[in-house]
Design an enzyme around this catalytic site. Structure first.
Site, PDB file in Angstrom:
ATOM      1  N   SER A 106       0.849  -1.203   0.000  1.00 22.61           N
ATOM      2  CA  SER A 106       0.000   0.000   0.000  1.00 22.61           C
ATOM      3  C   SER A 106       0.881   1.248   0.000  1.00 22.61           C
ATOM      4  O   SER A 106       0.401   2.345  -0.283  1.00 22.61           O
ATOM      5  CB  SER A 106      -0.929  -0.003   1.218  1.00 22.61           C
ATOM      6  N   ASP A 143       5.861  -7.052   2.216  1.00 25.81           N
ATOM      7  CA  ASP A 143       4.975  -7.527   1.159  1.00 25.81           C
ATOM      8  C   ASP A 143       5.744  -7.854  -0.107  1.00 25.81           C
ATOM      9  O   ASP A 143       6.632  -7.093  -0.514  1.00 25.81           O
ATOM     10  CB  ASP A 143       3.993  -6.394   0.796  1.00 25.81           C
ATOM     11  N   GLU A 155      -0.186 -12.333  -1.582  1.00 23.24           N
ATOM     12  CA  GLU A 155      -1.640 -12.405  -1.748  1.00 23.24           C
ATOM     13  C   GLU A 155      -2.052 -13.676  -2.480  1.00 23.24           C
ATOM     14  O   GLU A 155      -1.342 -14.124  -3.395  1.00 23.24           O
ATOM     15  CB  GLU A 155      -2.135 -11.182  -2.535  1.00 23.24           C
ATOM     16  N   GLU A 207      -8.805  -9.496   4.455  1.00 27.87           N
ATOM     17  CA  GLU A 207      -9.105  -8.088   4.136  1.00 27.87           C
ATOM     18  C   GLU A 207     -10.538  -7.921   3.633  1.00 27.87           C
ATOM     19  O   GLU A 207     -11.006  -8.679   2.786  1.00 27.87           O
ATOM     20  CB  GLU A 207      -8.120  -7.551   3.082  1.00 27.87           C
TER      21      GLU A 207
HETATM   22  O1  KIV Z   1      -0.274  -3.408   1.735  1.00 29.26           O
HETATM   23  C1  KIV Z   1      -0.936  -3.354   2.765  1.00 29.26           C
HETATM   24  O2  KIV Z   1      -1.016  -2.324   3.445  1.00 29.26           O
HETATM   25  C2  KIV Z   1      -1.634  -4.555   3.193  1.00 29.26           C
HETATM   26  C3  KIV Z   1      -2.599  -4.408   4.312  1.00 29.26           C
HETATM   27  C4  KIV Z   1      -3.875  -3.955   3.747  1.00 29.26           C
HETATM   28  C5  KIV Z   1      -2.754  -5.659   5.076  1.00 29.26           C
HETATM   29  O3  KIV Z   1      -1.469  -5.571   2.618  1.00 29.26           O
END
Ligand code: KIV
Length: 298
Positions: free
Chosen positions: A51, A89, A121, A188
């Protein structure tokens, strides 16, 4: 203490997994060192979420985020946080192709940032990859329900599981990621009854974002909960109003610069008091020696 011992003071993936049924897991996203240092006092893990592409870099979705960008922010957060587990991530395009590609990129993330786990994901479709990574030493947090990297297929940021007909597939996603060795899973934007049912059904902690208090833990995007984001989803509670504070402070600064009332003398460097310089002293001494009367020799 050696740096290796210091490393073990940090929470690790199994410590997070062990909190299921014991205490709620607290987490936030974090993208830079100073806020990571603050959040570190309160959070069990910090997620360097993709994000950051939207929050820090102004992209409309998370799709354009690159591995290099994740690594750059991951390093900053690891430097800032001393105790919380740092999870980074995996961005879109860095892991979907095959378990081997996922391993190569996830290993790079772990080596270059020194983070403790990665997140990716996908549910059923990622089972083999999660298994492959965990078997080779990379702890994985899964992410199901609304998966923003698939926004172009889903057609928008839509809550999941609001119709019972969708439940079987999402239940299956949760089961597969747990059975494949993920140490926890983000749920989510998910209807509460489904989040509750998944939380009860699987042995790993569920981390909710817009998935109700039934989850084992919660995560929010830090800038959203601080009140810094211009728009926030329904599930966000703003615990602060940092945006307003920043607006006020910058307005005040601009006013003072224009009035020339900032900087004040206390923000300004004066010249140092002049000290005699070495050359001057040497010359003065020479002059004095030349003037000395000759003494006593005959
Ligand atoms: O990228 C992010 O902030 C996320 C959260 C929504 C868990 O994956």
């Amino acid at each position: 203490m050696s740096s290796q011992m210091a490393q073990f003071k940090r929470l690790m993936a199994p410590d997070i997994a062990a909190k299921k049924g014991v205490e709620p897991i607290v987490s936030l996203t974090s993208y830079h060192a100073h806020t990571a240092a603050i959040a570190d006092k309160y959070c069990d893990f910090l997620l360097v979420g993709d994000s950051l592409g939207m929050v820090m870099h102004g992209f409309e979705t998370t799709v354009p985020v690159t591995l290099d960008l994740m690594i750059m922010h991951g390093k900053a957060v690891v430097r800032g946080a001393k105790r919380a587990l740092v999870v980074v991530d995996m961005p879109f395009g860095s892991y979907e192709e095959s378990p081997e590609v996922a391993f190569r990129n996830a290993a790079r993330v772990m080596k270059e940032t020194d983070c403790g786990a990665v997140k990716l994901e996908g549910g059923r479709r990622m089972g083999a990859t999660i298994h492959y990574l965990v078997e080779r030493g990379i702890p994985v947090m899964a992410h199901i329900g609304l998966t923003p990297q698939s926004i172009n297929v889903i057609g928008g940021f839509k809550a999941q599981g609001r119709e019972e007909a969708q439940w079987a597939e999402i239940d299956q996603d949760a089961k597969v990621v747990a059975d494949s060795g993920a140490f926890s899973v983000v749920l989510e934007a998910m209807a509460e009854p489904l989040a509750e049912r998944i939380t009860k059904a699987i042995s790993i902690p569920t981390i909710g974002i817009g998935a109700s208090a039934a989850c084992d833990g919660q995560i929010l995007v830090m800038e959203d909960m601080l009140g810094l984001s211009p728009r926030v989803p329904k599930f966000v509670k703003e615990f602060g109003s940092i945006g307003e504070s920043i607006d006020k402070a910058i307005g005040w600064y601009a006013e003072e610069v224009r009035k020339r009332s900032f900087p004040e003398p206390r923000h300004t460097y004066a010249m140092k008091a002049k000290e005699p310089n070495v050359d001057d002293t040497a010359q003065a001494k020479d002059a004095q020696d030349t003037k000395k009367p000759e003494t006593g020799s005959n």
